[in-house]
Every structure is written in structure tokens, then in C-alpha cells.
Design a protein around this motif. Sequence first.
Motif, PDB file in Angstrom:
ATOM      1  N   ASN A 440      -9.173  -5.434  -2.112  1.00 55.95           N
ATOM      2  CA  ASN A 440      -7.866  -5.736  -1.539  1.00 55.95           C
ATOM      3  C   ASN A 440      -7.804  -7.143  -0.958  1.00 55.95           C
ATOM      4  N   SER A 446      -4.455  -5.942  -8.300  1.00 59.72           N
ATOM      5  CA  SER A 446      -3.549  -4.994  -8.966  1.00 59.72           C
ATOM      6  C   SER A 446      -3.214  -5.466 -10.382  1.00 59.72           C
ATOM      7  N   SER A 484      -4.990  -0.731  -2.121  1.00 59.11           N
ATOM      8  CA  SER A 484      -4.066  -0.219  -1.104  1.00 59.11           C
ATOM      9  C   SER A 484      -2.612  -0.404  -1.526  1.00 59.11           C
ATOM     10  N   ASP A 485      -2.298  -1.531  -2.192  1.00 57.46           N
ATOM     11  CA  ASP A 485      -0.914  -1.795  -2.610  1.00 57.46           C
ATOM     12  C   ASP A 485      -0.687  -1.216  -4.009  1.00 57.46           C
ATOM     13  N   GLU A 747       6.163 -10.741  -6.068  1.00 58.01           N
ATOM     14  CA  GLU A 747       5.984 -10.345  -4.668  1.00 58.01           C
ATOM     15  C   GLU A 747       7.325 -10.201  -3.962  1.00 58.01           C
ATOM     16  N   ARG A 754       9.915  -2.509  -1.198  1.00 56.19           N
ATOM     17  CA  ARG A 754       9.260  -1.921  -0.040  1.00 56.19           C
ATOM     18  C   ARG A 754      10.241  -1.749   1.113  1.00 56.19           C
ATOM     19  N   PHE A 789       1.483   1.854  -0.293  1.00 58.87           N
ATOM     20  CA  PHE A 789       1.170   0.515   0.209  1.00 58.87           C
ATOM     21  C   PHE A 789       0.952   0.601   1.714  1.00 58.87           C
TER      22      PHE A 789
END
Length: 824
Positions: A440, A446, A484-485, A747, A754, A789
Motif C-alpha cells: 500500500n 492496484s 487497502s484501496d 484518482e 468515494r 478503501f
Amino acid sequence: MMFAGRGRGKIRPPRRTLHDFGEVDFERDWKSLSNSLREIHTKNASSLSFEELYRNAYKLVLKKKGEPLYNKVKDFEQDWLANEIRPRILDELPPSLLAAYNGTQLTVNEKRVAGEKLLRSLKAAWEDHNLCMNMTTDVLMYMDRVYCSDNRKPSIFTASMGQFRDHVLRTPMPNRAPLTIAALLYRVILDQIQMDRDGDIINTALLRSCAYMLEGLYETEDEQEQNKIYITSFEPEFLAASREYYQLEGRNLVAKGDASNFCKHARKAATDEQDRCRSTLSTLTAPKIKAVVEDELVKNNLPEMILQESTGVRFMLDNDRLSDLEMVYELSSWVDTKKEELKNAVQKRIVEQGEEINSAAKDLSNAPTVKPTKAETDKTEEGGKPAPVRPINQQTAAAIKWVDDVLQLKDKYDHVLAKAFQSDQGLQTGFTRSFSDFINGFERSSEYLSLFFDENMKKDIKGKTENEVDTLLDKGITLLRYISDKDMFERYYKKHLSKRLLMKKSVSMDAERQMISKMKLEVGNTFTQRIEAMFRDISVSEGLTNSYKKHIRDLGDADSQRAELDVNVLTATMWPMEAMSSSRGEDGKLQCIFPPEVDRIKQSFEKFYLSKHSGRQLTWQGNMGTADLRAYFSEMKGKKQRELNVSTHMMVILLLFNNVLPGNCLSYEEIRARTNIPDNDLMRNLQSLAVAPKTRILVKEPMSKDIRPDDKFYFNEKFTSPFQRIKIGVVASGNKVEDRDERQETEKRVDLERGQTIEAAIVRTMKQRKELKHQQLITEVIQQLSARFSPDVNLLKKKIESLIEREYLERVGDIDRPAYRYMA
């Protein structure tokens, strides 16, 4: 011959009443009895009548003379031990032993010989005393059973053992007070043990006999286990001496700086001490001496040895020293159930190696592409062999290598965990945390993992068995577990999956579905809903295509040249439309101009589709499709037709040349104007058609690798190929990995999603709970979203304020302890 206690007599008491014996003369009877006891102690008991002796003792006890008889026997035994046994032991005591006690240095052999003399002397005295007291106990059996029991006196055997303790072992030696035989005995045993530790040969049986003697003597007459002299007097001295020995031993081993040797020595020391207790001392001491070794040798020194730079855990891990690591694990488990020092050292190394992998991936992605020389290119073209593999897509290569390296690192530590660390759950948790940290910590993890799956699904799983494919996917899922994401991974995976599905590049649809099933098990249904919807669209589209073809047949279309159409109708909200289009018009749709013959089919399908689904809108993604064309090459030897499998944009470009006379050309600007294909896509497609050596369907002037606005293109009548069907792929658009601008855009979109997800979670939680304190709401929302996330707390607070402004929530309570209420 050894004795654990007094024996059981077989003499039966006489069947007489109290009056049968008449009056007794105690002094006369005691004189006879004492003479017999002396005969027993001097080994002249063969002529004695034990039945007669028993009758005399029985008579005395019966006539209420038990107390004087008991005292007389005790006094006799005390006198015998003090005046006969103890002087004999002192006479046999080697002078060198006393000198050594006072500081005189002896050789190892001198010390061993002198010590063994004392040990043999005490062993003989103890065994003799035990034998005599067992015989005496048989004679005085009735006294023990009646007088001692009624008056709560210790048996004569027990009392005599206490006398041996007090008058043989613990009485100060003449002219050497407070030195006792017991003190000399302890010193000798400790010296012999030290010799054994140093590798010298000792008489273990002799030592065991003396240790057995100490176990048979007690501090008190109640003879409780914890009051054995061995435990109260000798063992503390033995443990104290051992503690000093292993403190020094530990310092010496640390000074040598060899972690492997330290572990071997420590493990051997613990084993040797256990064996020594079983064969030489007492099993009572085994757990205590093991604790001494663990505390003084292992606990105090293992952390330093673990951190040794040249031989410690890092060195063992780097050089696959599994046997050494297993020893470190064993020693760590002795002194720390959590193995914190070992776990921290391994975790640190995992992170270091992970960061090295991250840095290598960054360096490789930024490395300049090495171009082949002109000689290499010419040689390749003349020989008709495939062009040499150039290091194209350095970032893609870096992505695949990154995943491979991480998986290799994971396999390495899985192997270490299983073989050296006994699959320890605590260490496994620490390993997982370390992998998660460095994975991470790499901003492209990812994307790289998604590219790894993409490459394997397109080509690398070809030829693999089902078990091999399953293992490969499981490894990838393991890395996904660390990320984690996961919403970021989902975006990239959908982007790559869309191209595989639409361009039909997947080697196995079964493997694709298997991958979705594994992801669902790992991260839940919510994660895979959109991905599954993409597969449903493809499946529904197959049925839709068949229905459309049937519809055309039912219309009885007379156009024999009509092209067949296979359509994939995609749900815009489920597919990554922004990733599937390289350029858009103001309304967000591709603006490609299709040739009339294709446009008629396109409109026909739209009419058919909208008749079944009114109110929907179709947007054509020309850059994602493929087409099969038949091309005629006049100078081809033999059969002059070839079937070309090309992208939709290539089809649009090639169909333009149907209206161009032989020898005439189309300029780049003309092609762009008549097709409206975005520049980036147009250049890539033209490179495939006019630059690639094996698929030069067009001729470019001037000939060069790059496409320029002033280039001209001719249909290549001289094109030849031995293959009837020719597949022409689109030149890759640089790197598959996103550049900085593309990543920032990704992003930005992820952050937008998100924010929406956070708002939905807040509303969902408040709708269910009605009213919550601020911290409770933050905790519950983070817990809900952690599977996708790691929510930013500041963003959470902003979304709460936004919902308050839009009157979804209202603030209640005071400022110091805020709470919120849901507003319906």
C-alpha cells in the motif's frame, strides 16, 4: 543397593494378653536390644533372632514402656552416627578437597578424584544407614504402629533419617566451623557438574546416588515434598551456580557474533541440562534448570543475536537458512509466547525487500527504451522473421515484474513460515501486516496487480492446467487481500476487463468467471456487482445479436453483400466508458464517421433495438470493435484474396480506399477529415497498416516509423502473405500503465466516487440508528467502508457537514460532545 524407605516386616505379633508377660525389666531388655542393634550396624546380624527381638520390643510397648524405648533407640542412633559414621567419613576425606575449598587450585583430574572419594564415602554411609534402619524398623514395628501413632511421633526410621541429616551432614567439621560435610558435598557435586559441562567424563551414577540421598532427607519430620534437603539446600546453590555460568556463557557467545552457533549452543545446553537432571541429579530440577538456561542464556542474549547484521535473522532470511531460523523460532518460543523480537526482525526485512521491489519497479518504468539498430531491423526484415522483441512498454514490463517479484517474496516467506516457524499464527499476522505496508506504500499497486491479471488472462494462462490456473489466480487474490484501496483496483480491473471482453482477447472465459468468483469470496458481492454486470451485458448481447440476424432474415433483405453485425450493447453505468474512449466530442460521445455501407447497418440495428427498448439511447464506441474484411491484391501469387481481421477504425480507413483509383493516395489530413477518428487512435491504426513490416496493407510516403500530418498513403497492391487470414493488431498506445496526468484523472474520479459512497454510508447508518454521537458515526462508517478503501476522516467530516446543509441530518447536543439526528 538403594532404599526408598523402611521395609515391611513379616513378623507376626505374639498372641498373648497383657498378663502373659508378667513384669518387665526395662534396663535388662534394653541392654539386650541395644546389643542387637549394634550387631545390626556392624553387619553381624546373622546370628540374631528377629522374632525374639520383636517380642521383646512388643512386650516393652505393651507394658507402657514405649516412650523410654523410643528415646533410647534415638539416642543409640545419634551416638552411632556421631561417633562411628561421621569420624569415618572425615578420616576418608581427601586433604586436597579441603584445600580446594579454601582456594587452592587443583587440576581437573585431581578435583575429580578427590570429589569422588567423598561421594563414595557418603554413598556407602547412606546406604548402610538405610539398610540398618530398615532392619531396625522391622524389630520396632509394633512401637511404630502403636506408640508413635498414638503419640504423633515420627517413625523411628524417619527420626533416624533426621539424625543422619543433623549429625553427619550438618554438624560443623572440627577446627573448620562453620564448614560442614553437606557444604563440601554441594561443592563437589557442582564441580562435577561443571566438569560434565566442559566435556570431561564423570561418574554420573555416583552423583545420582548422592542426589538420591539428598532427596531422601527432609528438613522436617512431616516429610513434605517441598522440604526435601535436595530442594531446600542443594538445588538453590546449583541453580545459582548455573545462572552465573550461563550469564558468562551468553556474554562469550555474543562476543563471537555468530547467531547460528549461539542458537545451536543454547538448544544443546537446554537438552544437556534436561538429560543431566534425568541421569545425574533429579527430575525435580529439570524445569527449573531449563528456566535458568532460557532466562540467562536465551532471553538476555537472543534479541541481540537476532539483530546481528552479518549472521542474524536478516542474514538467515536472505540466505534461506531455514534450519537456523527454526532454531531461532524455537528459542524465541521459550522466552516469549508472542516472539516479538523475531517477528519485528522478519517484518522489518519484509518491508525492506518490499521497498526494494517498489524502487526497482519505479526504476524499470522510468528506464529509457532501447531501440534496435538499423542493421538488426534490416536483417530481420530480409529474413522474414519476427521483429526482435524490443523493451516496449517499459512500465507494463515493470508492472508485471513488480507483481511477480512480490509473489516470489510471498512464496519465500510462506515457505519460511511453514518450514521454520511452524505456521505460527502470530508471525503470520505480522507478515501480513508487513506485506500490506509496503504494497500500500506503492502508489501503483492496484494498477499493477490489475495489469498482472490482464496479461495472464490474455496469454499467460494459455496451455496451463486448471490447477495451475487456479493457483495463479489464488496468488493474485492474495495480493488483492493486502491492498487497502480495493475501489482503485476495481476501477483498473474493469478498465482492463472491458478491453478483454470487447476485443475478445481472453484466453478462457471460464478463467474470467473463476476470477470473479474468487474476488466475490474475498471482498464480497458489492465489489463484483458491476463486474458481473459486464459479463451479463456480453451474454445478453449474444442473444440480441442472434435476434437481430433472425430479424434481418425475416425481412428477406436482398442485399447479398450485406455485412454481418455482432453487437455488444453495454450498460453505460456499469462499464468504464471514460477508459474505453481516447477522445470524445462535447457531448462525451465518439465522433467517428462510418462509411455508408456500415452506417446503413448501424441505423438498421438502432431501429431494431429501440423498437424493443424505447427510451434508451445508443452510443457507438468505434475504437473498441473489430471487423473481418476481404481484400483483393492484384499482384498476389495464387489466390489473390485475403481475409483481414482489423479494428473498427482500420476498417473505416481501409474502406476509404475502395473509392481511390489505383496509384492515387489519401493524405493523413484527408483521412482524418473523412473519418473523424481522434488523432491518437488514427496514428496508431495507420502505424499498424503502413509501418509494421508484416502487415503493410498501405504504403506510406515518406516511409518512417512515425505518422506525420503531411504523410500520404497508398493501397499496397504488392502486399503478399502466405496466410489466408491475417490478423492486424493495433499498435499499443505507448504504455498500458497510466501516465501522471491519467493517474491524476483516475484518482480524481475515485475520490468523487468515494465521496458519494461515504455520503451513502452516512445516510444509511443514520437512517437505521436515527441518532448517533459524532465518534460513533465516524467509527461505524469507517467500519462499513474499510473493505473497499480507507476513508479519510477529514473527508468524512466534510460529508457530514454537507448532509447537514442539505438537511439530511441535524446537529443535536452541545458543541463539546456533538451528535446527529436523521431527518426523514
